[in-house]
Write a protein that holds these residues in place. Structure first.
Motif, PDB file in Angstrom:
ATOM      1  N   ILE C  43       0.857  -1.185   0.000  1.00 41.44           N
ATOM      2  CA  ILE C  43       0.000   0.000   0.000  1.00 41.44           C
ATOM      3  C   ILE C  43       0.895   1.237   0.000  1.00 41.44           C
ATOM      4  O   ILE C  43       1.879   1.298   0.739  1.00 41.44           O
ATOM      5  N   GLU C  44       0.586   2.181  -0.858  1.00 45.82           N
ATOM      6  CA  GLU C  44       1.345   3.440  -0.877  1.00 45.82           C
ATOM      7  C   GLU C  44       0.391   4.604  -0.630  1.00 45.82           C
ATOM      8  O   GLU C  44      -0.569   4.782  -1.377  1.00 45.82           O
ATOM      9  N   ASP C  45       0.650   5.373   0.411  1.00 47.16           N
ATOM     10  CA  ASP C  45      -0.164   6.558   0.714  1.00 47.16           C
ATOM     11  C   ASP C  45       0.329   7.750  -0.098  1.00 47.16           C
ATOM     12  O   ASP C  45       1.531   8.016  -0.141  1.00 47.16           O
ATOM     13  N   MET C  46      -0.612   8.469  -0.716  1.00 46.38           N
ATOM     14  CA  MET C  46      -0.244   9.693  -1.438  1.00 46.38           C
ATOM     15  C   MET C  46      -0.748  10.897  -0.664  1.00 46.38           C
ATOM     16  O   MET C  46      -1.961  11.025  -0.439  1.00 46.38           O
ATOM     17  N   PRO C  47       0.143  11.817  -0.280  1.00 47.57           N
ATOM     18  CA  PRO C  47      -0.326  13.082   0.301  1.00 47.57           C
ATOM     19  C   PRO C  47      -1.079  13.891  -0.771  1.00 47.57           C
ATOM     20  O   PRO C  47      -0.789  13.768  -1.958  1.00 47.57           O
ATOM     21  N   LYS C  48      -2.021  14.707  -0.345  1.00 47.17           N
ATOM     22  CA  LYS C  48      -2.841  15.462  -1.309  1.00 47.17           C
ATOM     23  C   LYS C  48      -2.057  16.492  -2.102  1.00 47.17           C
ATOM     24  O   LYS C  48      -2.505  16.944  -3.149  1.00 47.17           O
ATOM     25  N   ASN C  49      -0.916  16.894  -1.581  1.00 49.45           N
ATOM     26  CA  ASN C  49      -0.099  17.850  -2.351  1.00 49.45           C
ATOM     27  C   ASN C  49       0.967  17.153  -3.204  1.00 49.45           C
ATOM     28  O   ASN C  49       1.895  17.793  -3.692  1.00 49.45           O
ATOM     29  N   HIS C  50       0.797  15.832  -3.359  1.00 49.15           N
ATOM     30  CA  HIS C  50       1.729  15.085  -4.218  1.00 49.15           C
ATOM     31  C   HIS C  50       1.003  14.400  -5.364  1.00 49.15           C
ATOM     32  O   HIS C  50       1.522  13.451  -5.954  1.00 49.15           O
ATOM     33  N   TYR C  51      -0.172  14.874  -5.672  1.00 52.75           N
ATOM     34  CA  TYR C  51      -1.015  14.198  -6.647  1.00 52.75           C
ATOM     35  C   TYR C  51      -1.809  15.250  -7.409  1.00 52.75           C
ATOM     36  O   TYR C  51      -2.463  16.096  -6.804  1.00 52.75           O
ATOM     37  N   GLY C  52      -1.698  15.221  -8.732  1.00 57.51           N
ATOM     38  CA  GLY C  52      -2.421  16.214  -9.518  1.00 57.51           C
ATOM     39  C   GLY C  52      -3.124  15.591 -10.707  1.00 57.51           C
ATOM     40  O   GLY C  52      -2.634  14.625 -11.296  1.00 57.51           O
ATOM     41  N   VAL C  53      -4.280  16.138 -11.049  1.00 60.37           N
ATOM     42  CA  VAL C  53      -5.002  15.730 -12.248  1.00 60.37           C
ATOM     43  C   VAL C  53      -5.309  16.994 -13.045  1.00 60.37           C
ATOM     44  O   VAL C  53      -5.637  18.035 -12.462  1.00 60.37           O
ATOM     45  N   ALA C  54      -5.162  16.904 -14.361  1.00 55.19           N
ATOM     46  CA  ALA C  54      -5.487  18.032 -15.231  1.00 55.19           C
ATOM     47  C   ALA C  54      -4.657  19.283 -14.900  1.00 55.19           C
ATOM     48  O   ALA C  54      -5.096  20.406 -15.109  1.00 55.19           O
ATOM     49  N   GLY C  55      -3.469  19.059 -14.346  1.00 57.99           N
ATOM     50  CA  GLY C  55      -2.569  20.179 -14.100  1.00 57.99           C
ATOM     51  C   GLY C  55      -2.717  20.852 -12.746  1.00 57.99           C
ATOM     52  O   GLY C  55      -2.005  21.807 -12.455  1.00 57.99           O
ATOM     53  N   THR C  56      -3.642  20.341 -11.908  1.00 60.36           N
ATOM     54  CA  THR C  56      -3.894  20.969 -10.604  1.00 60.36           C
ATOM     55  C   THR C  56      -3.663  19.989  -9.465  1.00 60.36           C
ATOM     56  O   THR C  56      -4.186  18.872  -9.488  1.00 60.36           O
ATOM     57  N   LEU C  57      -2.891  20.417  -8.461  1.00 64.43           N
ATOM     58  CA  LEU C  57      -2.689  19.572  -7.278  1.00 64.43           C
ATOM     59  C   LEU C  57      -4.024  19.306  -6.594  1.00 64.43           C
ATOM     60  O   LEU C  57      -4.874  20.195  -6.480  1.00 64.43           O
ATOM     61  N   PHE C  58      -4.195  18.083  -6.087  1.00 61.89           N
ATOM     62  CA  PHE C  58      -5.429  17.716  -5.395  1.00 61.89           C
ATOM     63  C   PHE C  58      -5.654  18.622  -4.185  1.00 61.89           C
ATOM     64  O   PHE C  58      -6.782  18.968  -3.854  1.00 61.89           O
ATOM     65  N   SER C  59      -4.578  19.031  -3.533  1.00 63.44           N
ATOM     66  CA  SER C  59      -4.696  19.892  -2.352  1.00 63.44           C
ATOM     67  C   SER C  59      -5.201  21.295  -2.695  1.00 63.44           C
ATOM     68  O   SER C  59      -5.569  22.063  -1.793  1.00 63.44           O
ATOM     69  N   ASP C  60      -5.239  21.659  -3.969  1.00 59.80           N
ATOM     70  CA  ASP C  60      -5.732  22.974  -4.391  1.00 59.80           C
ATOM     71  C   ASP C  60      -7.178  22.929  -4.874  1.00 59.80           C
ATOM     72  O   ASP C  60      -7.728  23.955  -5.280  1.00 59.80           O
ATOM     73  N   LYS C  61      -7.774  21.760  -4.850  1.00 61.62           N
ATOM     74  CA  LYS C  61      -9.132  21.659  -5.409  1.00 61.62           C
ATOM     75  C   LYS C  61     -10.201  21.962  -4.372  1.00 61.62           C
ATOM     76  O   LYS C  61      -9.982  21.798  -3.186  1.00 61.62           O
TER      77      LYS C  61
END
Lengths: 61, 61, 61, 61, 61, 61
Positions: C43-61
């Motif tokens: 299992i690998e945990d992804m922090p929200k500021n290390h993952y982006g879709v469509a050019g935007t970090l998940f932590s910015d959504k």
């Protein structure tokens, strides 16, 4: 460093892969302030029957 | 999201891969409460001469 | 073998991870005919500021 | 456990891969005090047109 | 090149990691005839609740 | 799709990571003709004692 891996559906041309490596390297260099000569890019081709979304293989869509 | 990668010895049929993607997606969706339509599965085939346990290639066993 | 990696946004409980490992192992075993005792799950945990879709970090959504 | 992945440019012989798996397993076992029988090695071949450094594909050098 | 990734249960000391990087680099260099200065090693720590075999998390064993 | 993973030494700011995700997504979209909304970027931070070149941990240099 950094090391970049790009996973793509198979079928892109060498010309596309050449441009991909060049422009991704520039984007990484510019944004995280790393010299381009240290940046490594790996490309991984995915066959359509090795990739699924929502429970369905891409080759079945 | 989530993203699942399954590394297998080569040789499974498309029918097995189809069932694998379907049932793994359902198991992930059910247990971590993620909508199935967001779940991605990648399958990676390993040739027998690219995999070793205890210091011995699988193709030599 | 097989080896399964599940990349998730961080925040799942140990109870969810326990169920994930159990049910994914069963799904893989059933569909590709591999004994459960040989199946490995990471299992690998992804922090929200290390993952982006469509050019935007998940932590910015 | 541990799990070791070695990414190589394609073209090594089976004899080289056999030696690689054997000696890497010994090095890991010795240094982190893990029994050799639990150590797994995966080899991944990289085609020359799937690998770039400094913005240039290896196949173009 | 080559690029080596070693996935370990967390808890090894820096001294063990230092020896691991040194000896794995030597083993790879010797067996696939690559200059040591081109060899890269990544270490990945796995928490015990992020790793399962046979359907059971390592932290539950 | 495509899926991009960028492995970096730890220490970049959120502002750098935000720009990285944006510009890498644009570079991939442009060069392989994929819609930006389908492109996923994962960032992986590497601690300096988990990364070695030429047999030496980066934290020892």
């Amino acid at each position: 460093m950094p090391y970049v891996t790009v996973k793509l559906l198979e079928g892109r041309t060498d010309e596309q892969k050449r441009a991909l490596v060049k422009e991704v390297t520039e984007a990484v260099s510019r944004t995280v302030d790393a010299p381009a000569e240290n940046i490594v890019v790996f490309i991984e081709d995915m066959p359509k029957n090795h990739y699924g979304v929502a429970g369905t293989l891409f080759s079945d869509k």
